[in-house]
Design a protein around this motif. Structure first.
Motif, PDB file in Angstrom:
ATOM      1  N   ALA A  47       0.832  -1.210   0.000  1.00 40.73           N
ATOM      2  CA  ALA A  47       0.000   0.000   0.000  1.00 40.73           C
ATOM      3  C   ALA A  47       0.863   1.256   0.000  1.00 40.73           C
ATOM      4  O   ALA A  47       0.644   2.173  -0.803  1.00 40.73           O
ATOM      5  N   ILE A  48       1.862   1.302   0.876  1.00 42.09           N
ATOM      6  CA  ILE A  48       2.727   2.485   0.939  1.00 42.09           C
ATOM      7  C   ILE A  48       3.497   2.646  -0.370  1.00 42.09           C
ATOM      8  O   ILE A  48       3.658   3.751  -0.881  1.00 42.09           O
ATOM      9  N   GLY A  49       3.941   1.541  -0.952  1.00 41.54           N
ATOM     10  CA  GLY A  49       4.682   1.599  -2.198  1.00 41.54           C
ATOM     11  C   GLY A  49       3.844   2.011  -3.393  1.00 41.54           C
ATOM     12  O   GLY A  49       4.370   2.484  -4.398  1.00 41.54           O
ATOM     13  N   ALA A  50       2.522   1.844  -3.304  1.00 40.35           N
ATOM     14  CA  ALA A  50       1.641   2.179  -4.423  1.00 40.35           C
ATOM     15  C   ALA A  50       1.291   3.661  -4.474  1.00 40.35           C
ATOM     16  O   ALA A  50       0.750   4.128  -5.469  1.00 40.35           O
ATOM     17  N   ILE A  51       1.582   4.399  -3.407  1.00 45.11           N
ATOM     18  CA  ILE A  51       1.236   5.819  -3.366  1.00 45.11           C
ATOM     19  C   ILE A  51       2.318   6.596  -4.103  1.00 45.11           C
ATOM     20  O   ILE A  51       3.481   6.575  -3.710  1.00 45.11           O
ATOM     21  N   THR A  52       1.925   7.276  -5.192  1.00 43.03           N
ATOM     22  CA  THR A  52       2.891   8.054  -5.974  1.00 43.03           C
ATOM     23  C   THR A  52       2.352   9.459  -6.206  1.00 43.03           C
ATOM     24  O   THR A  52       1.180   9.607  -6.556  1.00 43.03           O
ATOM     25  N   PRO A  53       3.158  10.473  -6.023  1.00 39.39           N
ATOM     26  CA  PRO A  53       4.524  10.399  -5.520  1.00 39.39           C
ATOM     27  C   PRO A  53       4.543   9.890  -4.073  1.00 39.39           C
ATOM     28  O   PRO A  53       3.540   9.972  -3.377  1.00 39.39           O
ATOM     29  N   PRO A  54       5.704   9.367  -3.635  1.00 44.98           N
ATOM     30  CA  PRO A  54       5.797   8.770  -2.300  1.00 44.98           C
ATOM     31  C   PRO A  54       5.440   9.756  -1.190  1.00 44.98           C
ATOM     32  O   PRO A  54       5.619  10.962  -1.342  1.00 44.98           O
ATOM     33  N   GLN A 105      -7.295   1.283  -7.181  1.00 46.22           N
ATOM     34  CA  GLN A 105      -6.712   0.598  -8.336  1.00 46.22           C
ATOM     35  C   GLN A 105      -5.810  -0.551  -7.889  1.00 46.22           C
ATOM     36  O   GLN A 105      -5.771  -1.609  -8.512  1.00 46.22           O
ATOM     37  N   LEU A 106      -5.079  -0.328  -6.802  1.00 44.24           N
ATOM     38  CA  LEU A 106      -4.190  -1.365  -6.285  1.00 44.24           C
ATOM     39  C   LEU A 106      -4.971  -2.594  -5.830  1.00 44.24           C
ATOM     40  O   LEU A 106      -4.635  -3.721  -6.187  1.00 44.24           O
ATOM     41  N   TRP A 107      -6.023  -2.398  -5.039  1.00 45.50           N
ATOM     42  CA  TRP A 107      -6.717  -3.526  -4.412  1.00 45.50           C
ATOM     43  C   TRP A 107      -7.893  -4.034  -5.220  1.00 45.50           C
ATOM     44  O   TRP A 107      -8.436  -5.093  -4.932  1.00 45.50           O
ATOM     45  N   GLY A 108      -8.336  -3.291  -6.224  1.00 49.20           N
ATOM     46  CA  GLY A 108      -9.412  -3.795  -7.078  1.00 49.20           C
ATOM     47  C   GLY A 108     -10.777  -3.237  -6.736  1.00 49.20           C
ATOM     48  O   GLY A 108     -10.950  -2.467  -5.793  1.00 49.20           O
ATOM     49  N   ASP A 109     -11.764  -3.680  -7.504  1.00 47.20           N
ATOM     50  CA  ASP A 109     -13.101  -3.111  -7.381  1.00 47.20           C
ATOM     51  C   ASP A 109     -13.914  -3.688  -6.224  1.00 47.20           C
ATOM     52  O   ASP A 109     -15.096  -3.381  -6.096  1.00 47.20           O
ATOM     53  N   ARG A 110     -13.308  -4.478  -5.367  1.00 53.02           N
ATOM     54  CA  ARG A 110     -14.022  -4.942  -4.175  1.00 53.02           C
ATOM     55  C   ARG A 110     -13.879  -3.962  -3.019  1.00 53.02           C
ATOM     56  O   ARG A 110     -14.389  -4.196  -1.933  1.00 53.02           O
ATOM     57  N   CYS A 111     -13.203  -2.848  -3.262  1.00 48.58           N
ATOM     58  CA  CYS A 111     -13.059  -1.820  -2.224  1.00 48.58           C
ATOM     59  C   CYS A 111     -14.397  -1.147  -1.979  1.00 48.58           C
ATOM     60  O   CYS A 111     -15.198  -0.974  -2.891  1.00 48.58           O
ATOM     61  N   GLN A 112     -14.609  -0.746  -0.730  1.00 47.63           N
ATOM     62  CA  GLN A 112     -15.822  -0.032  -0.357  1.00 47.63           C
ATOM     63  C   GLN A 112     -15.436   1.273   0.315  1.00 47.63           C
ATOM     64  O   GLN A 112     -14.604   1.281   1.225  1.00 47.63           O
ATOM     65  N   ARG A 113     -16.052   2.361  -0.148  1.00 49.20           N
ATOM     66  CA  ARG A 113     -15.769   3.682   0.399  1.00 49.20           C
ATOM     67  C   ARG A 113     -16.989   4.195   1.156  1.00 49.20           C
ATOM     68  O   ARG A 113     -18.121   4.029   0.701  1.00 49.20           O
TER      69      ARG A 113
END
Length: 195
Positions: A47-54, A105-113
């Motif tokens: 998760a931390i690595g997927a955040i851009t810019p860092p 985008q990282l975890w897919g469309d099963r995310c819930q907000r």
């Protein structure tokens, strides 16, 4: 004398998870502490690595929440384990949706907000829950009030059921020292995230 030894052995077995109710815990599907640590570490690093810019962040630590004791007083053998970190980078309200999109985008469309506003201060909560790696779940919580210029963002990952081991047995976190709870507000002004 033999009766005392048998009684002491029975009490010792009971309080170390060999009583009749705790034996049910032993048969339940569960992760070992090593498996749980691996899945939590990988989920948080990913998760931390997927955040851009860092982003900059406060360290993290493992929290073990042992299940309640059984009705007969036996200690539970199962627990939930959580690993968390907190962003030091100031996240402007206009950039929160970018952060949420990157993690979705990282975890897919099963995310819930979920968005909610509560209390007399009208605190705004934005929560994103996603499946992580293996059995681990991922959570992002962003909080601000109308007077705040930035969101305070925490990320965490949790897994359950895990065979109980104390927190100290999990060792060090992959992303820095344990949070103390006394960390200040986000303090890193980033040319991208903070504006």
């Amino acid at each position: 004398m033999a009766a005392v030894a048998v009684l002491a052995t029975g009490v010792g077995l009971f309080y170390n998870g060999y009583g009749p109710m705790a034996m049910k815990d032993r048969g339940a599907p569960q992760l070992s502490p090593r498996e749980a640590k691996g899945q939590l570490d990988e989920t948080l690093r990913t998760a931390i690595g997927a955040i851009t810019p860092p982003v900059a962040y406060f360290g993290s630590g493992y929290v073990v929440d042992r299940d309640p004791e059984h009705a007969d007083g036996e200690p539970a053998l199962l627990s939930q384990v959580m690993l968390s970190a907190r962003l030091r980078t100031k996240v402007a309200p206009a950039k929160l949706s970018v952060l949420l999109d990157q993690l979705t985008q990282l975890w897919g469309d099963r995310c819930q907000r979920e968005d909610s506003t509560v209390g007399y201060e009208a605190k705004h909560y934005v929560e994103l829950n996603c499946p992580g790696r293996g059995a681990a779940g991922f959570n992002l919580l962003a909080v601000n009030t109308p007077s705040d210029l930035y969101f305070d963002v925490s990320i965490s990952t949790q897994v359950t059921p895990v065979c109980y081991q104390p927190e100290k047995d999990y060792g060090t976190s992959p992303v820095g020292p344990r949070l103390t709870g006394h960390e200040g507000a986000p303090d890193v002004d980033d040319p991208y995230w903070s504006h």
